[in-house]
Design a protein around this motif. Sequence first.
Motif, mmCIF file in Angstrom:
data_model
loop_
_atom_site.group_PDB
_atom_site.id
_atom_site.type_symbol
_atom_site.label_atom_id
_atom_site.label_comp_id
_atom_site.label_asym_id
_atom_site.label_seq_id
_atom_site.Cartn_x
_atom_site.Cartn_y
_atom_site.Cartn_z
ATOM 1 N N ASP A 66 -3.495 -4.517 2.954
ATOM 2 C CA ASP A 66 -4.224 -3.120 3.007
ATOM 3 C C ASP A 66 -4.225 -2.213 2.740
ATOM 4 O OD1 ASP A 66 -7.201 -3.525 3.951
ATOM 5 O OD2 ASP A 66 -6.723 -2.980 5.892
ATOM 6 N N THR A 67 -3.207 -1.511 3.185
ATOM 7 C CA THR A 67 -3.020 0.226 3.651
ATOM 8 C C THR A 67 -2.145 0.004 2.069
ATOM 9 O OG1 THR A 67 -1.527 -0.382 6.124
ATOM 10 C CG2 THR A 67 -1.228 1.304 4.344
ATOM 11 N N ARG A 68 -2.024 -0.527 1.232
ATOM 12 C CA ARG A 68 -1.288 -0.206 0.038
ATOM 13 C C ARG A 68 -2.976 -0.056 -0.526
ATOM 14 N NH1 ARG A 68 2.137 -4.241 -2.597
ATOM 15 N NH2 ARG A 68 1.716 -5.040 -0.842
ATOM 16 N N TYR A 69 -3.562 -0.704 -0.591
ATOM 17 C CA TYR A 69 -4.935 -1.324 -0.717
ATOM 18 C C TYR A 69 -5.629 0.610 -1.138
ATOM 19 C CZ TYR A 69 -9.478 -2.420 -2.714
ATOM 20 O OH TYR A 69 -11.009 -1.534 -2.620
ATOM 21 N N HIS A 70 -5.749 1.166 0.428
ATOM 22 C CA HIS A 70 -6.384 1.799 0.192
ATOM 23 C C HIS A 70 -5.830 3.256 -0.060
ATOM 24 C CE1 HIS A 70 -9.805 0.079 2.632
ATOM 25 N NE2 HIS A 70 -8.826 -0.990 3.650
ATOM 26 N N LEU A 71 -4.552 3.152 -0.064
ATOM 27 C CA LEU A 71 -3.524 3.999 -0.520
ATOM 28 C C LEU A 71 -3.988 4.428 -2.008
ATOM 29 C CD1 LEU A 71 -1.973 6.545 0.347
ATOM 30 C CD2 LEU A 71 0.281 5.238 -0.143
ATOM 31 N N ARG A 72 -3.986 3.700 -2.481
ATOM 32 C CA ARG A 72 -4.178 3.662 -3.716
ATOM 33 C C ARG A 72 -5.214 4.313 -4.348
ATOM 34 N NH1 ARG A 72 -1.465 -1.487 -7.248
ATOM 35 N NH2 ARG A 72 -1.826 -0.412 -9.031
ATOM 36 N N LYS A 73 -7.034 3.479 -4.127
ATOM 37 C CA LYS A 73 -7.971 3.817 -3.969
ATOM 38 C C LYS A 73 -8.202 5.428 -2.993
ATOM 39 C CE LYS A 73 -9.381 0.060 -5.897
ATOM 40 N NZ LYS A 73 -10.122 0.622 -6.552
ATOM 41 N N THR A 74 -7.186 6.546 -2.455
ATOM 42 C CA THR A 74 -7.263 7.356 -1.696
ATOM 43 C C THR A 74 -6.748 8.469 -3.066
ATOM 44 O OG1 THR A 74 -7.297 6.531 0.044
ATOM 45 C CG2 THR A 74 -6.656 8.651 0.063
ATOM 46 N N ILE A 75 -5.469 7.795 -4.056
ATOM 47 C CA ILE A 75 -5.143 8.559 -4.484
ATOM 48 C C ILE A 75 -5.834 8.984 -5.902
ATOM 49 C CG2 ILE A 75 -3.185 8.574 -6.216
ATOM 50 C CD1 ILE A 75 -1.142 7.280 -3.906
ATOM 51 N N ASN A 76 -6.160 7.780 -6.047
ATOM 52 C CA ASN A 76 -7.638 7.408 -8.013
ATOM 53 C C ASN A 76 -8.819 8.461 -7.345
ATOM 54 O OD1 ASN A 76 -6.044 6.346 -8.987
ATOM 55 N ND2 ASN A 76 -7.325 4.518 -7.967
ATOM 56 N N PHE A 77 -9.338 8.913 -6.186
ATOM 57 C CA PHE A 77 -9.895 9.390 -5.757
ATOM 58 C C PHE A 77 -9.945 11.082 -5.677
ATOM 59 C CE2 PHE A 77 -13.124 11.922 -2.129
ATOM 60 C CZ PHE A 77 -14.345 11.408 -3.362
ATOM 61 N N ILE A 78 -8.447 11.681 -5.191
ATOM 62 C CA ILE A 78 -8.369 12.401 -5.011
ATOM 63 C C ILE A 78 -8.500 13.018 -6.596
ATOM 64 C CG2 ILE A 78 -6.288 14.224 -4.235
ATOM 65 C CD1 ILE A 78 -5.940 12.389 -1.956
ATOM 66 N N GLY A 79 -7.782 12.490 -7.442
ATOM 67 C CA GLY A 79 -7.307 12.238 -8.749
ATOM 68 C C GLY A 79 -9.044 12.713 -9.300
ATOM 69 N N TYR A 80 -9.198 12.185 -9.094
ATOM 70 C CA TYR A 80 -10.908 12.608 -9.629
ATOM 71 C C TYR A 80 -12.067 13.356 -9.347
ATOM 72 C CZ TYR A 80 -10.995 7.808 -11.355
ATOM 73 O OH TYR A 80 -10.391 6.223 -12.024
ATOM 74 N N GLY A 81 -10.935 14.049 -8.128
ATOM 75 C CA GLY A 81 -11.425 15.035 -7.406
ATOM 76 C C GLY A 81 -10.603 16.819 -8.258
ATOM 77 N N LEU A 82 -10.077 16.243 -8.301
ATOM 78 C CA LEU A 82 -9.242 17.579 -9.177
ATOM 79 C C LEU A 82 -9.456 17.793 -10.620
ATOM 80 C CD1 LEU A 82 -5.146 16.703 -8.114
ATOM 81 C CD2 LEU A 82 -6.768 18.607 -7.731
ATOM 82 N N ILE A 83 -9.443 16.373 -11.018
ATOM 83 C CA ILE A 83 -10.158 17.132 -12.643
ATOM 84 C C ILE A 83 -11.174 17.119 -11.941
ATOM 85 C CG2 ILE A 83 -11.139 15.296 -14.543
ATOM 86 C CD1 ILE A 83 -9.005 13.363 -13.919
ATOM 87 N N PHE A 84 -12.120 17.111 -11.564
ATOM 88 C CA PHE A 84 -13.823 17.543 -11.555
ATOM 89 C C PHE A 84 -13.846 18.881 -11.048
ATOM 90 C CE2 PHE A 84 -17.477 18.481 -8.931
ATOM 91 C CZ PHE A 84 -18.298 18.753 -9.881
ATOM 92 N N LEU A 85 -12.920 19.395 -10.463
ATOM 93 C CA LEU A 85 -12.662 20.806 -9.669
ATOM 94 C C LEU A 85 -11.616 21.853 -11.246
ATOM 95 C CD1 LEU A 85 -11.414 20.269 -5.897
ATOM 96 C CD2 LEU A 85 -13.939 21.457 -7.007
ATOM 97 N N PHE A 86 -11.248 21.021 -11.399
ATOM 98 C CA PHE A 86 -10.359 22.051 -13.420
ATOM 99 C C PHE A 86 -11.199 22.242 -13.920
ATOM 100 C CE2 PHE A 86 -7.470 22.217 -15.984
ATOM 101 C CZ PHE A 86 -6.849 23.394 -15.741
#
Length: 100
Positions: A66-86
């Motif tokens: 469960d923790t691994r799933y949520h951490l991977r989803k958080t990493i992906n979400f942060i990546g999308y946010g960085l792409i959008f901000l850049f």
Amino acid sequence: MPILNDVYYQNKLSGLVAIDFISIIQHWLKDPTVEKLIQVCIAILVITLIVRALSNSVPRYIQDNDTRYHLRKTINFIGYGLIFLFAASIFSDNFTYTRL
């Protein structure tokens, strides 16, 4: 194509019109929008590679599913946010250093 008239040349042997691709690419690279698109594409590639490397390394360090799933989803979400901000910072002239 009136913009690229200087790019075309007449082949005297066969009478066919050929395109000097190097001149076309140089013409496109002079356009600031194309330069920004190239910067965004490179940033997307780099951020995606970093996010994938982080997402693939998560299972080694975290055993709980469960923790691994949520951490991977958080990493992906942060990546999308960085792409959008850049991308927004590249295409927006007013999105430079702002004071809080």
